[in-house]
Design a protein around this motif. Structure first.
Motif, PDB file in Angstrom:
ATOM      1  N   PHE A  24       0.813  -1.223   0.000  1.00 51.14           N
ATOM      2  CA  PHE A  24       0.000   0.000   0.000  1.00 51.14           C
ATOM      3  C   PHE A  24       0.849   1.277   0.000  1.00 51.14           C
ATOM      4  O   PHE A  24       0.668   2.142  -0.868  1.00 51.14           O
ATOM      5  N   PRO A  25       1.779   1.455   0.949  1.00 53.88           N
ATOM      6  CA  PRO A  25       2.595   2.677   0.867  1.00 53.88           C
ATOM      7  C   PRO A  25       3.502   2.699  -0.356  1.00 53.88           C
ATOM      8  O   PRO A  25       3.804   3.771  -0.885  1.00 53.88           O
ATOM      9  N   GLY A  26       3.917   1.516  -0.830  1.00 56.49           N
ATOM     10  CA  GLY A  26       4.741   1.479  -2.041  1.00 56.49           C
ATOM     11  C   GLY A  26       3.999   1.999  -3.252  1.00 56.49           C
ATOM     12  O   GLY A  26       4.551   2.745  -4.068  1.00 56.49           O
ATOM     13  N   ILE A  27       2.734   1.616  -3.389  1.00 52.18           N
ATOM     14  CA  ILE A  27       1.925   2.118  -4.504  1.00 52.18           C
ATOM     15  C   ILE A  27       1.755   3.635  -4.398  1.00 52.18           C
ATOM     16  O   ILE A  27       1.834   4.364  -5.403  1.00 52.18           O
ATOM     17  N   VAL A  28       1.532   4.133  -3.183  1.00 54.98           N
ATOM     18  CA  VAL A  28       1.370   5.578  -2.991  1.00 54.98           C
ATOM     19  C   VAL A  28       2.679   6.308  -3.308  1.00 54.98           C
ATOM     20  O   VAL A  28       2.675   7.353  -3.979  1.00 54.98           O
ATOM     21  N   VAL A  29       3.792   5.768  -2.846  1.00 55.13           N
ATOM     22  CA  VAL A  29       5.089   6.400  -3.105  1.00 55.13           C
ATOM     23  C   VAL A  29       5.403   6.405  -4.599  1.00 55.13           C
ATOM     24  O   VAL A  29       5.866   7.413  -5.156  1.00 55.13           O
ATOM     25  N   VAL A  30       5.143   5.285  -5.264  1.00 53.05           N
ATOM     26  CA  VAL A  30       5.427   5.216  -6.701  1.00 53.05           C
ATOM     27  C   VAL A  30       4.512   6.167  -7.473  1.00 53.05           C
ATOM     28  O   VAL A  30       4.956   6.890  -8.376  1.00 53.05           O
ATOM     29  N   GLY A  31       3.217   6.187  -7.146  1.00 59.18           N
ATOM     30  CA  GLY A  31       2.287   7.059  -7.852  1.00 59.18           C
ATOM     31  C   GLY A  31       2.642   8.529  -7.697  1.00 59.18           C
ATOM     32  O   GLY A  31       2.691   9.275  -8.686  1.00 59.18           O
ATOM     33  N   SER A  32       2.915   8.959  -6.469  1.00 54.62           N
ATOM     34  CA  SER A  32       3.304  10.354  -6.251  1.00 54.62           C
ATOM     35  C   SER A  32       4.668  10.654  -6.855  1.00 54.62           C
ATOM     36  O   SER A  32       4.918  11.766  -7.335  1.00 54.62           O
ATOM     37  N   GLY A  33       5.556   9.678  -6.867  1.00 55.39           N
ATOM     38  CA  GLY A  33       6.867   9.883  -7.485  1.00 55.39           C
ATOM     39  C   GLY A  33       6.775  10.063  -8.988  1.00 55.39           C
ATOM     40  O   GLY A  33       7.524  10.851  -9.577  1.00 55.39           O
ATOM     41  N   LEU A  34       5.853   9.339  -9.631  1.00 56.13           N
ATOM     42  CA  LEU A  34       5.651   9.525 -11.065  1.00 56.13           C
ATOM     43  C   LEU A  34       5.159  10.935 -11.372  1.00 56.13           C
ATOM     44  O   LEU A  34       5.525  11.528 -12.394  1.00 56.13           O
ATOM     45  N   VAL A  35       4.336  11.495 -10.485  1.00 54.63           N
ATOM     46  CA  VAL A  35       3.880  12.872 -10.664  1.00 54.63           C
ATOM     47  C   VAL A  35       5.056  13.837 -10.506  1.00 54.63           C
ATOM     48  O   VAL A  35       5.244  14.755 -11.317  1.00 54.63           O
ATOM     49  N   LEU A  36       5.879  13.634  -9.489  1.00 52.44           N
ATOM     50  CA  LEU A  36       7.010  14.531  -9.255  1.00 52.44           C
ATOM     51  C   LEU A  36       8.052  14.440 -10.364  1.00 52.44           C
ATOM     52  O   LEU A  36       8.751  15.418 -10.645  1.00 52.44           O
ATOM     53  N   ASP A  37       8.174  13.284 -10.997  1.00 49.83           N
ATOM     54  CA  ASP A  37       9.117  13.114 -12.111  1.00 49.83           C
ATOM     55  C   ASP A  37       8.509  13.459 -13.468  1.00 49.83           C
ATOM     56  O   ASP A  37       9.159  13.267 -14.501  1.00 49.83           O
ATOM     57  N   HIS A  38       7.269  13.939 -13.471  1.00 52.27           N
ATOM     58  CA  HIS A  38       6.575  14.314 -14.721  1.00 52.27           C
ATOM     59  C   HIS A  38       6.503  13.129 -15.688  1.00 52.27           C
ATOM     60  O   HIS A  38       6.758  13.266 -16.887  1.00 52.27           O
ATOM     61  N   LEU A  39       6.145  11.957 -15.180  1.00 56.98           N
ATOM     62  CA  LEU A  39       6.113  10.749 -15.995  1.00 56.98           C
ATOM     63  C   LEU A  39       4.698  10.269 -16.292  1.00 56.98           C
ATOM     64  O   LEU A  39       4.529   9.190 -16.851  1.00 56.98           O
ATOM     65  N   ILE A  40       3.696  11.046 -15.920  1.00 52.77           N
ATOM     66  CA  ILE A  40       2.312  10.678 -16.218  1.00 52.77           C
ATOM     67  C   ILE A  40       1.882  11.451 -17.461  1.00 52.77           C
ATOM     68  O   ILE A  40       1.787  12.682 -17.426  1.00 52.77           O
TER      69      ILE A  40
END
Length: 398
Positions: A289-305
């Protein structure tokens, strides 16, 4: 003295023309009035900051109706009207395309008022939450976890019984694929944790020791590592979830394990299947659960969405979620690292070699061992790789 007056008038004329304000009075008159009324003699003036609002705003009823040219004559250098307009959300022009930078024309975020607080920008509110809530409470959480694990180790010591050297390990607990997936994900997590903690707390601990240049270079290097290791962690996390999810489904034996707290405060282990309730809790609440949240928010911060407009407010929210979930994940994973290294006899060798002894399996995961003996899990019982034998010494001839 006359030369000094003319020089001051020239400076004031240059400042007024540089700010773009109109002038309808000669510059020497402005200089003379400024010299005749020094700041110390004007009531209400507390500092020489030209950006600070002058007392005319409170005493002059026509202040709001004054033009920039009139203010330039009375208060040379006062940019308060411009900054009020910027704070209200007025946008300017920019050469950047709106498709890539939709907020390029916005100098600062609009001013907002939160309940019980003064007017502030959303960026300042984000900074306050980060510096006064997330960082101090996150550091306290990590410190409490480390202190609790240290106390538990010195009071209780490692769980289980130490096995004698050279004991046979015929039971395969982790396959080579499972161990490879675990170590890749673990390595990526450690790199992300170290770099993330450096970016979050480095200015408090590294900057005073290493200095500005060295700490700045180290933080920039670790930030680059963080950005490139993030996608590796995301892929390895997906592999970990798909690989181990089938053995981490809760069953009735887990309730018995939880009631007895896993035998941590007794001298015997509670029977469990391949993974006990504590390990299953780590899988779901510290990894999945926290891994999915960390990865999802990290993709936003890296402009990968793709297709997303990366506005400042969205990035600030993603940053706070990323930081909070990352700190929680690190705090829980510390318990997992403790139990997998010094907290339990034989746990590290199980992930290192993939094999455990029958005594270890029966002591720590009795239900899993009984299924292996009964043949319900035939693939788990195999012979470990042959260990090299010591060279034979020829007998001495008589």
């Amino acid at each position: 003295m006359r030369c000094m007056t003319l020089f001051g008038a020239a400076l004031l004329a240059l400042a007024a023309s540089g700010t773009g304000w109109a002038q309808s009075a000669p510059a020497p008159a402005v200089a003379a009035s400024a010299a005749a009324a020094p700041a110390a003699a004007m009531p209400g003036i507390k500092s020489a900051n030209v950006f600070e609002l002058a007392p005319d705003a409170a005493t002059d009823p026509n202040y709001a109706n004054q033009t920039n040219g009139e203010r330039a004559r009375v208060q040379p250098g006062n940019n308060a009207p411009m900054w009020r307009a910027v704070g209200s959300g007025v946008t300017g022009s920019s050469s950047l395309p709106k498709s890539e930078a939709p907020e390029a024309g916005t100098l600062i975020q609009p001013m907002v008022q939160y309940p019980g607080s003064r007017f502030t920008s959303a960026g300042e509110a984000w900074r306050q939450v980060r510096n006064h809530w997330l960082l101090p409470y996150g550091a306290a959480l990590l410190g409490i976890v480390v202190l609790a694990l240290g106390i538990f180790f010195f009071v209780k010591g490692p769980l289980g019984h130490r096995e004698p050297e050279g004991v046979a390990r015929p039971i395969e607990r982790f396959t080579p694929f499972e161990r490879a997936a675990h170590w890749i994900n673990a390595t990526a997590f450690v790199l992300l944790a170290v770099s993330g903690l450096t970016m979050a707390f480095g200015k408090y601990f590294l900057l005073p020791v290493l200095g500005l240049h060295l700490s700045g270079w180290l933080t920039y290097a670790l930030k680059t590592v963080h950005n490139f290791v993030g996608p590796l962690f995301a892929v390895s996390l997906l592999v970990i979830i798909l690989t181990f999810v089938k053995d981490n489904i809760a069953n009735w034996s887990d309730f018995n394990w939880l009631i007895k707290l896993g035998g941590m405060f007794s001298n015997e282990q509670v029977p469990s299947h391949r993974f006990n309730a504590g390990e299953k809790g780590i899988f779901w609440w510290a990894v999945t659960f926290p891994g999915i949240v960390v990865v999802g928010s990290g993709l936003v911060l890296d402009h990968l969405i793709p297709g997303m407009q990366y506005l400042r407010g969205d990035m600030q929210i993603a940053h706070m979620i990323h930081l909070a979930a990352g700190l929680i994940m690190m705090a829980l994973i510390l318990g997992h690292i403790y139990m997998g290294t010094v907290g339990m006899h034989g746990a590290f060798n199980a992930m290192k070699t993939g094999y455990v002894s029958e005594q270890w399996a029966n002591e720590h995961h009795q239900l899993w061992y009984q299924d292996i003996v009964a043949g319900k899990i035939p693939a788990q019982r195999s012979n470990p790789p042959a260990e090299p034998q010591p060279p034979r010494v020829p007998a001495a001839s008589t």
